[in-house]
Design a protein around this motif. Structure first.
Motif, PDB file in Angstrom:
ATOM      1  N   ILE A  80       0.804  -1.117  -0.129  1.00  0.00           N
ATOM      2  CA  ILE A  80      -0.173  -0.109  -0.035  1.00  0.00           C
ATOM      3  C   ILE A  80       0.861   1.345  -0.009  1.00  0.00           C
ATOM      4  N   GLY A  81       2.195   1.324   0.186  1.00  0.00           N
ATOM      5  CA  GLY A  81       2.902   2.456   0.154  1.00  0.00           C
ATOM      6  C   GLY A  81       3.187   2.992  -1.357  1.00  0.00           C
ATOM      7  N   PRO A  82       3.584   4.196  -1.205  1.00  0.00           N
ATOM      8  CA  PRO A  82       3.851   4.868  -2.550  1.00  0.00           C
ATOM      9  C   PRO A  82       4.469   4.375  -3.490  1.00  0.00           C
ATOM     10  N   TYR A  83       5.470   3.308  -3.356  1.00  0.00           N
ATOM     11  CA  TYR A  83       6.286   2.630  -4.237  1.00  0.00           C
ATOM     12  C   TYR A  83       6.477   1.156  -4.183  1.00  0.00           C
ATOM     13  N   ASP A  84       6.671   0.594  -5.273  1.00  0.00           N
ATOM     14  CA  ASP A  84       6.683  -1.051  -5.013  1.00  0.00           C
ATOM     15  C   ASP A  84       8.232  -1.250  -5.005  1.00  0.00           C
ATOM     16  N   THR A  85       8.647  -2.476  -4.953  1.00  0.00           N
ATOM     17  CA  THR A  85      10.070  -3.018  -4.684  1.00  0.00           C
ATOM     18  C   THR A  85      11.001  -2.605  -5.907  1.00  0.00           C
ATOM     19  N   PHE A  86      10.591  -2.055  -6.867  1.00  0.00           N
ATOM     20  CA  PHE A  86      11.375  -1.621  -7.780  1.00  0.00           C
ATOM     21  C   PHE A  86      11.152  -0.066  -8.163  1.00  0.00           C
ATOM     22  N   LEU A  87      10.939   0.352  -6.780  1.00  0.00           N
ATOM     23  CA  LEU A  87      10.851   1.863  -6.761  1.00  0.00           C
ATOM     24  C   LEU A  87       9.838   2.595  -8.012  1.00  0.00           C
ATOM     25  N   ARG A  88       8.882   1.742  -8.395  1.00  0.00           N
ATOM     26  CA  ARG A  88       7.951   2.441  -9.466  1.00  0.00           C
ATOM     27  C   ARG A  88       6.438   3.102  -8.481  1.00  0.00           C
ATOM     28  N   ARG A  89       6.277   4.043  -9.070  1.00  0.00           N
ATOM     29  CA  ARG A  89       4.943   4.614  -8.129  1.00  0.00           C
ATOM     30  C   ARG A  89       3.580   3.459  -8.266  1.00  0.00           C
ATOM     31  N   ARG A  90       3.086   3.168  -7.036  1.00  0.00           N
ATOM     32  CA  ARG A  90       2.086   2.426  -7.099  1.00  0.00           C
ATOM     33  C   ARG A  90       0.740   3.049  -7.417  1.00  0.00           C
ATOM     34  N   ASN A  91      -0.038   2.747  -8.522  1.00  0.00           N
ATOM     35  CA  ASN A  91      -1.403   3.415  -8.766  1.00  0.00           C
ATOM     36  C   ASN A  91      -2.351   3.217  -7.548  1.00  0.00           C
ATOM     37  N   THR A  92      -2.301   2.267  -6.728  1.00  0.00           N
ATOM     38  CA  THR A  92      -3.272   1.985  -5.789  1.00  0.00           C
ATOM     39  C   THR A  92      -2.980   2.270  -4.272  1.00  0.00           C
ATOM     40  N   THR A  93      -1.719   3.114  -4.361  1.00  0.00           N
ATOM     41  CA  THR A  93      -1.394   3.505  -3.042  1.00  0.00           C
ATOM     42  C   THR A  93      -2.367   4.326  -2.100  1.00  0.00           C
ATOM     43  N   TRP A  94      -2.126   3.839  -0.722  1.00  0.00           N
ATOM     44  CA  TRP A  94      -3.352   4.413   0.186  1.00  0.00           C
ATOM     45  C   TRP A  94      -3.253   5.848   0.495  1.00  0.00           C
ATOM     46  N   ILE A  95      -1.819   6.389   0.102  1.00  0.00           N
ATOM     47  CA  ILE A  95      -1.582   7.896   0.569  1.00  0.00           C
ATOM     48  C   ILE A  95      -2.496   8.763  -0.296  1.00  0.00           C
ATOM     49  N   GLN A  96      -3.161   8.261  -1.344  1.00  0.00           N
ATOM     50  CA  GLN A  96      -4.309   9.102  -2.152  1.00  0.00           C
ATOM     51  C   GLN A  96      -5.177   9.501  -1.325  1.00  0.00           C
ATOM     52  N   ALA A  97      -5.639   8.747  -0.155  1.00  0.00           N
ATOM     53  CA  ALA A  97      -6.799   8.972   0.558  1.00  0.00           C
ATOM     54  C   ALA A  97      -6.329   9.233   2.113  1.00  0.00           C
ATOM     55  N   VAL A  98      -5.259   8.913   2.470  1.00  0.00           N
ATOM     56  CA  VAL A  98      -5.045   9.092   3.924  1.00  0.00           C
ATOM     57  C   VAL A  98      -3.723   9.256   4.154  1.00  0.00           C
ATOM     58  N   ASN A  99      -3.127   9.647   5.312  1.00  0.00           N
ATOM     59  CA  ASN A  99      -1.712   9.824   5.673  1.00  0.00           C
ATOM     60  C   ASN A  99      -1.538   8.241   6.123  1.00  0.00           C
ATOM     61  N   LEU A 100      -0.238   7.696   5.850  1.00  0.00           N
ATOM     62  CA  LEU A 100      -0.127   6.236   6.213  1.00  0.00           C
ATOM     63  C   LEU A 100       1.213   6.192   7.082  1.00  0.00           C
ATOM     64  N   LEU A 101       0.999   5.612   8.324  1.00  0.00           N
ATOM     65  CA  LEU A 101       1.990   5.328   9.217  1.00  0.00           C
ATOM     66  C   LEU A 101       2.371   3.948   9.467  1.00  0.00           C
ATOM     67  N   PHE A 102       3.441   3.513   9.132  1.00  0.00           N
ATOM     68  CA  PHE A 102       4.154   2.034   9.131  1.00  0.00           C
ATOM     69  C   PHE A 102       4.727   2.106  10.566  1.00  0.00           C
ATOM     70  N   VAL A 103       4.558   0.811  11.500  1.00  0.00           N
ATOM     71  CA  VAL A 103       5.459   0.610  12.287  1.00  0.00           C
ATOM     72  C   VAL A 103       5.838  -0.683  12.408  1.00  0.00           C
ATOM     73  N   ASP A 104       7.259  -0.807  12.538  1.00  0.00           N
ATOM     74  CA  ASP A 104       7.751  -2.330  12.667  1.00  0.00           C
ATOM     75  C   ASP A 104       7.481  -2.794  14.061  1.00  0.00           C
ATOM     76  N   ASN A 105       6.558  -3.631  14.195  1.00  0.00           N
ATOM     77  CA  ASN A 105       6.207  -4.177  15.612  1.00  0.00           C
ATOM     78  C   ASN A 105       6.113  -5.560  15.549  1.00  0.00           C
ATOM     79  N   PRO A 106       6.362  -6.445  16.441  1.00  0.00           N
ATOM     80  CA  PRO A 106       6.916  -6.176  17.939  1.00  0.00           C
ATOM     81  C   PRO A 106       8.341  -5.636  17.895  1.00  0.00           C
ATOM     82  N   VAL A 107       8.720  -5.435  18.728  1.00  0.00           N
ATOM     83  CA  VAL A 107      10.232  -4.805  19.121  1.00  0.00           C
ATOM     84  C   VAL A 107      11.034  -6.124  18.350  1.00  0.00           C
ATOM     85  N   GLY A 108      12.108  -5.752  17.532  1.00  0.00           N
ATOM     86  CA  GLY A 108      12.634  -6.857  16.901  1.00  0.00           C
ATOM     87  C   GLY A 108      12.495  -6.983  15.449  1.00  0.00           C
TER      88      GLY A 108
END
Length: 446
Positions: A78-106
């Protein structure tokens, strides 16, 4: 720390230029406990008509436990880029602010310098997230009045339920200033036994098991249920893994994450399984890790995160490798893995928190039948009214004849049945997932 423009990234030996107009983003670490640090990454919404502060904030939680939202959810879903760093047409930042968190710790770029600091249950996971969110909303007051939603996938849903309830209590106590909009549980591990018990009948109904195979799978699933009834949670995890083995043997290796494909990034290789078993010191955990977590850290994504992205972020400690502690995260949560959290969902509903369940039609590991079964167990006083409703079709446009999903909603509880999607709904059906996001966050009507 705010991100500056990144002109070039080097990915797998090839130079790739990022397009102009990069999304505005920031990231950082929060010390949630002594020697325990969690990494977050925020993208501001990109709307042609509204300021980012006028749009909701969504936090995305990945599964595993030990899978990285900053990696997999960001670049694969859902982020703005895919793994080849191309823009994603269906990224969720079109509609919302997007916060990713790496959890649990580690998980992902999050880390601990003490082997005893890994979380062992969802209560600790939720407590850690409260520390992070308190600091986040304190340092970014522009989001304090913004509707805040927690979206999740797989085991992330189990964590999201616990985190949502903890956040509700913190807000009520005045400890965190935030407007909780709701919790969305995607293909979520809320009641593991309900999934396991439905695997056999589901596979039999779609001709992926014969009658003999059904009896074998069901017998193993019943053993999982008995272990849970007696409180033997580690044994239940062991038996759950054995049930998966029986399914693989009887279905010629069905993909647990999308029943229509055998291309299983998720199908295991013996050498990887043996290697991970040695690292974990446990054959069972090695098998489970390989089957359910290693694919979320596949080589191309790992190369991206440990190469160009690491260089971009500039704050990752030298001794931290993206995904390097994932197996420890997974192993430490093993005793918590099969425990249900239906009661937490009940508490959220009774507290009048908006709860959405959504599920991919082609998922097996958390199949829709199993999800419906645990929903029927809710003690929420309005569950009968919800169950009495007929679902409504969701189409992608007024002139579209194709049904993308079904949904039904009663007061603060909703359920979405997403068609032609497996376990990773946004990855399989990006446009439908984006439409669903807008509906859940009240930006769009059916």
């Amino acid at each position: 720390m705010s991100a500056g423009p990144l002109v070039l990234l080097v990915l797998m030996g090839a130079t790739q230029g990022l397009p102009l107009g990069e999304p505005k983003e920031s990231w950082g670490y929060v010390a949630v406990r002594d020697k325990a640090y969690m990494f977050w990454w925020l993208y501001q919404a990109e709307s042609p008509t509204q300021s980012y502060t006028e749009l909701p904030l969504v936090m995305w939680l990945q599964g595993g436990p030990g899978a990285s939202g900053c990696g997999y959810g960001n670049f694969e879903e859902i982020g703005p880029y895919d793994t080849f760093l191309r823009r994603r047409n269906t990224t969720w930042i079109q509609a919302v602010n997007l916060l990713f968190v790496d959890n649990p710790v580690g998980t992902g770029f999050s880390y601990t310098t003490d082997s005893g600091a890994f979380a062992k249950d969802v209560a600790t996971v939720a407590a850690d997230m409260m520390v992070l969110l308190k600091q986040f909303f304190g340092s970014k007051p522009e989001f304090q009045e913004t509707p805040f939603y927690i979206f999740s996938e797989s085991y992330g849903g189990k964590m999201a339920a616990a985190i949502g309830l903890a956040l509700y209590k913190e807000i009520k106590a005045g400890s965190i200033k935030c407007q909780l909009g709701g919790v969305a549980l995607g293909d979520s591990w809320i009641s593991p036994v309900d999934s396991v018990l439905s695997w056999g009948p589901y596979l039999y109904s779609i001709s992926l098991l014969d009658e003999e195979g059904l009896q074998e799978v069901q017998g193993s699933a019943n053993e999982v249920q008995e272990a849970l009834k007696s409180g033997q949670y580690v044994k239940a995890t062991d038996l759950w893994s054995q049930t998966e083995d029986i399914i693989e043997q009887n279905t010629d290796g069905v993909n647990f994450y999308n029943i229509l494909t055998k291309d299983s990034t998720f199908a295991g290789k013996t050498e990887n399984r043996k290697q991970r078993s040695l690292e974990l010191g446990n054959v069972l955990l090695g098998k489970l890790y390989q089957r359910h977590l290693l694919p979320l850290q596949r080589n191309d994504l790992s190369a991206l995160m440990n190469g160009p992205i690491r260089k971009k972020l500039k704050i990752i400690p030298d001794f931290v490798t993206w995904g390097g502690q994932a197996s420890d995260v997974f192993a430490n949560m093993a005793a918590d893995f099969m425990k249900p959290v239906i009661d937490i969902v009940d508490e959220l509903l009774e507290a009048n928190v908006n709860v959405t369940v959504y599920n991919g039609q082609l998922d097996l590991i958390v199949d829709t039948v199993g999800q419906e079964n645990w929903v029927k167990k809710l003690k929420w006083q309005k569950i009968e009214q919800f169950k009495a409703l007929k679902w409504t079709a969701v189409r992608m446009g007024q002139k579209s004849l194709e049904t993308a999903a079904f949904y039904k909603s009663y007061e603060n509880f909703s359920f979405y049945w997403v068609l032609k999607a497996g376990h990773m709904v946004p990855s399989d059906q990006g446009e439908t997932a984006l439409r669903m996001l807008r509906m859940i966050t009240e930006q769009e009507s059916p």
